[in-house]
Design a protein around this motif. Structure first.
Motif: not given
Length: 215
Positions: A94-115
Motif C-alpha cells: 500500500l503506497v499511493c492508494d490511487r492507482g498511480a505507483c503500481g506497488a499494489c499490482t497483482v494478477h487478475l486472471d493472469g493480467k496485471p491490475a492495481t489492486s
C-alpha cells in the motif's frame, strides 16, 4: 405600472436546494445497488435481478493464489486492503492508494491490475495471484530469482509490483525486448531509481524456458 399590478412570479416546481438534495439521495442509493454477471462457480441470479450490497459487511468468496478465501467485508473495501488487512498477504504494498505507483499490482486472471483500484467484491469469480502466490523463498519464480541476482531492489516497496508486472509481460511474451519491458512497467514507480537493474532482471528472466504460468 404600479408595483402591485405586476404579475406574481410562479414558484419553481423544484428549487435548486431540493434538486441537489434529491440528486444526492439518488447517488447514495445507486451506490448500494450493483448489477453484475456472476461467474460459473458462483450462485447465479436470475436475469434482471439486482444484487443489493452494503453498507453493512457481506460474505464473499475469492480465489487467492489458487485457494478459496471467505471474507466478511464491507462492499467498499478494495482488493488491496482485503489482501493485506483481512488475509495477511502484506507482500502487496500500500503506497499511493490511487492507482498511480503500481506497488499494489497483482494478477487478475493472469493480467496485471492495481489492486487499490479494484473492489474486493469485483474480484469474485476471478483468479487473483499475489506476489506470495508467484513464488516462495525456497521456490522462487524466475523473475523473483532474476531480481535477486541482478540486485534489482533497494527499499523494496516497489519490488512486488515490479515483479508482478514483469512476470505478466514475460508470460505474454517470454522473449520480450527492453522496450516491451519498459512499456509493461510504465505504471510502476521506483523512487530509488533502480530501473536499469529491473530491466536487466527482466531480460535475464526472459531466457527461453524460465517463465512458468501463474499458480
Amino acid at each position: 405600472m404600479n408595483r402591485d399590478d405586476r404579475k406574481p412570479r410562479k414558484p419553481h416546481a423544484i428549487s435548486r436546494r431540493s434538486f441537489i438534495k434529491g440528486a444526492g439521495a439518488v447517488a447514495a442509493a445507486a451506490g448500494l445497488v450493483r448489477v453484475r454477471t456472476a461467474s460459473a462457480d458462483e450462485k447465479t441470479l436470475p436475469p434482471g435481478v439486482v444484487e443489493k450490497l452494503g453498507p453493512e459487511a457481506t460474505t464473499i468468496e475469492l480465489n487467492i493464489n489458487g485457494k478459496p478465501a471467505t471474507l466478511e467485508i464491507e462492499p467498499r473495501v478494495t482488493l488491496l486492503r482485503a489482501l493485506r488487512e483481512h488475509l495477511g498477504l502484506t507482500g502487496t504494498k500500500l503506497v499511493c492508494d490511487r492507482g498511480a505507483c503500481g506497488a499494489c499490482t497483482v494478477h487478475l486472471d493472469g493480467k496485471p491490475a492495481t489492486s487499490c483500484m479494484v473492489l474486493a467484491i469485483d474480484a469474485r469469480g476471478h483468479q487473483v495471484t499475489t506476489i506470495e502466490g508467484l513464488g516462495t523463498p525456497s521456490n522462487m519464480h524466475p523473475v523473483q530469482a532474476a531480481f535477486v541476482e541482478t540486485d534489482a531492489q533497494q527499499c523494496g516497496f516497489c519490488t512486488p509490483g515490479m515483479v508482478m508486472s514483469v512476470a505478466a509481460a514475460l508470460e505474454k511474451n517470454p522473449s520480450a525486448t527492453t522496450e516491451e519491458i519498459k512499456h509493461a512497467t510504465a505504471g510502476n514507480t521506483c523512487r530509488c531509481g533502480t530501473y536499469p537493474h529491473v530491466f536487466a532482471a527482466a531480460l535475464k528472466a526472459a531466457q527461453p524456458g524460465r517463465v512458468t504460468k501463474d499458480v
